[in-house]
Design a protein around this motif. Structure first.
Motif, mmCIF file in Angstrom:
data_model
loop_
_atom_site.group_PDB
_atom_site.id
_atom_site.type_symbol
_atom_site.label_atom_id
_atom_site.label_comp_id
_atom_site.label_asym_id
_atom_site.label_seq_id
_atom_site.Cartn_x
_atom_site.Cartn_y
_atom_site.Cartn_z
ATOM 1 N N PHE A 8 2.433 0.415 -9.606
ATOM 2 C CA PHE A 8 3.256 1.196 -8.691
ATOM 3 C C PHE A 8 3.789 2.427 -9.422
ATOM 4 C CE2 PHE A 8 3.431 -3.237 -7.482
ATOM 5 C CZ PHE A 8 3.135 -3.193 -6.129
ATOM 6 N N ASP A 9 3.989 3.494 -8.653
ATOM 7 C CA ASP A 9 4.481 4.736 -9.230
ATOM 8 C C ASP A 9 5.427 5.389 -8.237
ATOM 9 O OD1 ASP A 9 4.625 6.859 -11.126
ATOM 10 O OD2 ASP A 9 3.284 8.029 -9.851
ATOM 11 N N THR A 10 6.432 6.065 -8.771
ATOM 12 C CA THR A 10 7.343 6.828 -7.941
ATOM 13 C C THR A 10 7.078 8.304 -8.177
ATOM 14 O OG1 THR A 10 9.024 5.103 -8.128
ATOM 15 C CG2 THR A 10 9.765 7.250 -7.364
ATOM 16 N N PRO A 11 6.567 9.037 -7.193
ATOM 17 C CA PRO A 11 6.258 10.447 -7.400
ATOM 18 C C PRO A 11 7.509 11.241 -7.718
ATOM 19 C CG PRO A 11 5.454 9.660 -5.268
ATOM 20 C CD PRO A 11 6.296 8.590 -5.839
ATOM 21 N N THR A 43 0.844 -1.189 0.000
ATOM 22 C CA THR A 43 0.000 0.000 0.000
ATOM 23 C C THR A 43 0.881 1.241 0.000
ATOM 24 O OG1 THR A 43 -0.059 0.131 2.418
ATOM 25 C CG2 THR A 43 -1.752 -1.228 1.343
ATOM 26 N N THR A 44 0.316 2.350 -0.427
ATOM 27 C CA THR A 44 1.063 3.606 -0.402
ATOM 28 C C THR A 44 1.505 3.948 1.016
ATOM 29 O OG1 THR A 44 -0.056 4.463 -2.364
ATOM 30 C CG2 THR A 44 0.917 6.079 -0.872
ATOM 31 N N MET A 57 7.485 4.937 -2.992
ATOM 32 C CA MET A 57 6.597 4.505 -4.059
ATOM 33 C C MET A 57 5.143 4.561 -3.609
ATOM 34 S SD MET A 57 8.659 1.195 -5.531
ATOM 35 C CE MET A 57 7.713 1.158 -7.050
ATOM 36 N N GLU A 58 4.249 4.701 -4.586
ATOM 37 C CA GLU A 58 2.822 4.662 -4.336
ATOM 38 C C GLU A 58 2.217 3.453 -5.034
ATOM 39 O OE1 GLU A 58 1.490 8.461 -5.701
ATOM 40 O OE2 GLU A 58 1.976 9.444 -3.796
ATOM 41 N N SER A 59 1.133 2.944 -4.493
ATOM 42 C CA SER A 59 0.481 1.748 -5.016
ATOM 43 C C SER A 59 -0.963 2.069 -5.346
ATOM 44 C CB SER A 59 0.554 0.623 -3.976
ATOM 45 O OG SER A 59 -0.213 -0.489 -4.359
ATOM 46 N N PHE A 60 -1.433 1.580 -6.503
ATOM 47 C CA PHE A 60 -2.803 1.825 -6.940
ATOM 48 C C PHE A 60 -3.413 0.521 -7.453
ATOM 49 C CE2 PHE A 60 -0.258 5.600 -7.716
ATOM 50 C CZ PHE A 60 -0.989 6.606 -7.096
ATOM 51 N N ARG A 112 -2.689 -4.286 -9.724
ATOM 52 C CA ARG A 112 -1.901 -3.396 -8.877
ATOM 53 C C ARG A 112 -0.760 -2.782 -9.689
ATOM 54 N NH1 ARG A 112 -1.970 -3.673 -3.494
ATOM 55 N NH2 ARG A 112 -2.501 -5.897 -3.546
ATOM 56 N N ARG A 123 5.506 4.156 0.645
ATOM 57 C CA ARG A 123 6.068 5.487 0.402
ATOM 58 C C ARG A 123 7.138 5.871 1.426
ATOM 59 N NH1 ARG A 123 2.783 10.621 -2.022
ATOM 60 N NH2 ARG A 123 4.567 12.016 -2.257
#
Length: 264
Positions: free
Chosen positions: A251-254, A224-225, A234-237, A249, A229
Motif C-alpha cells: 500500500f502507498d499513500t500518494p 484495491t486503489t 491510499m493506493e494498492s499494488f 500486496r 483511494r
C-alpha cells in the motif's frame, strides 16, 4: 449457516446525526470479517451494534437467524465475546483469575467443571498455560493482550468481536495474535488499521466511510486503489515477493502533488 446477519443497519445517536447508514452483510459460521476505514468512520460504533449494546439496532442484527430483540441479554453475553482496544484490569490479578472473569456470563448456567475446562482451553489456545499463575503486572504488553483474548475465549463464544486488537503490538506480535485468532475456527469480526494483515487473516472485508458501507467483499475486491483511494487516500499494488515470487500486496499513500496533478 450464518452466525451473524446485518440488514440495512441504521443508527442515529440521541440528539445527533446518523452514525451508521445502510450496512448489510452476512457472516457465515467460522469466517472472519475485517472492518476498515478512517478514524471516525463508525467502526467502533458498528461493533457496539453487533454486540447488542445499541437497542435501536436490535431488529436489524440477527444472531443465528434470530434478531437481537428476541434474545435475552444473558444469551447475547454468552454467545458474543468482545475484546476492547483498552482494558484496565486490576494488575494484582493472576492470569488465571483474570481469564476466569470470562465465565461470568455463564454464572448459574454452567458447572464448575465446565468453567474449569473453558478456562484451561483458553489458556492453551493462547499459549498462556505456563504463565497462568503470574500476576498481570508482570506481563509484557503482548502477553497481556493474549490474556485479554483468553478471557474472551473463556466465554466459549460463537462470535468474537475485536476492536483494533493489534494496536499496541509489534509486527511479530500482531502476526502471532491474528494467526492464533484465525486458528480458533469461530466467527470473528475485527476492526483493523493494519491493511497488510488482512489478506492472510480475513475472508471478507467491510470498508466504512462516514458510517456508510463504501465496499464489501473479498480482499481482492475491496483492497484495491479504486476502493481505498476515495476513502483512505491510499493506493494498492500487487508485486512479486523478492524471495519466492509469490503475489504480495503493498500500500502507498500518494503525496499531495500526485493527488492534485496525478501521477508523475
Amino acid at each position: 449457516m450464518n452466525t451473524l446477519s446485518v440488514h440495512q443497519l441504521y443508527y442515529r445517536a440521541p440528539g445527533g446525526g446518523p452514525q451508521l447508514t445502510n450496512i448489510s452483510f452476512d457472516l457465515p459460521a467460522g469466517q472472519r470479517l475485517a472492518v476498515i476505514g478512517p478514524n471516525g468512520s463508525g467502526k467502533s460504533t458498528l461493533l457496539c451494534a453487533l454486540m447488542g449494546a445499541l437497542k435501536a439496532c436490535h431488529d436489524q442484527v440477527f444472531l443465528g437467524g434470530v434478531p437481537f430483540s428476541h434474545l435475552s441479554p444473558a444469551t447475547c453475553a454468552r454467545k458474543i465475546a468482545y475484546l476492547a482496544q483498552q482494558d484496565d484490569p486490576d494488575l494484582r490479578l493472576r492470569v488465571i483469575e483474570y481469564i476466569a472473569l470470562g465465565r461470568l456470563p455463564w454464572a448459574g448456567a454452567s458447572t464448575p467443571l465446565q468453567d474449569s475446562q473453558s478456562i484451561e482451553r483458553a489458556l492453551a489456545l493462547t499459549g498462556l498455560m505456563s504463565l497462568s499463575r503470574r500476576r498481570l503486572a508482570t506481563l509484557s504488553g503482548g502477553e497481556r493482550q493474549r490474556a485479554a483474548l483468553a478471557r474472551a475465549l473463556a466465554q466459549s463464544p460463537a462470535l468474537l468481536l475485536l476492536d483494533e486488537p493489534t494496536n499496541h503490538l509489534d509486527p511479530a506480535g500482531r502476526n502471532t495474535l491474528l494467526a492464533r485468532v484465525k486458528k480458533l475456527g469461530i466467527s470473528v469480526i475485527a476492526t483493523l488499521h493494519d491493511l497488510s494483515a488482512i489478506d492472510r487473516f480475513a475472508d471478507r472485508v467491510l470498508l466504512l466511510k462516514n458510517g456508510a458501507q463504501a465496499a464489501y467483499g473479498t480482499a481482492e475486491q475491496v483492497l484495491t486503489t479504486a476502493c481505498l483511494r476515495p476513502v483512505l487516500g491510499m493506493e494498492s499494488f500487487i508485486v512479486p515477493h523478492p524471495v519466492n515470487g509469490a503475489p504480495l500486496r503493498i500500500f502507498d499513500t500518494p503525496d499531495e502533488k500526485e493527488i492534485t496533478h496525478g501521477p508523475r
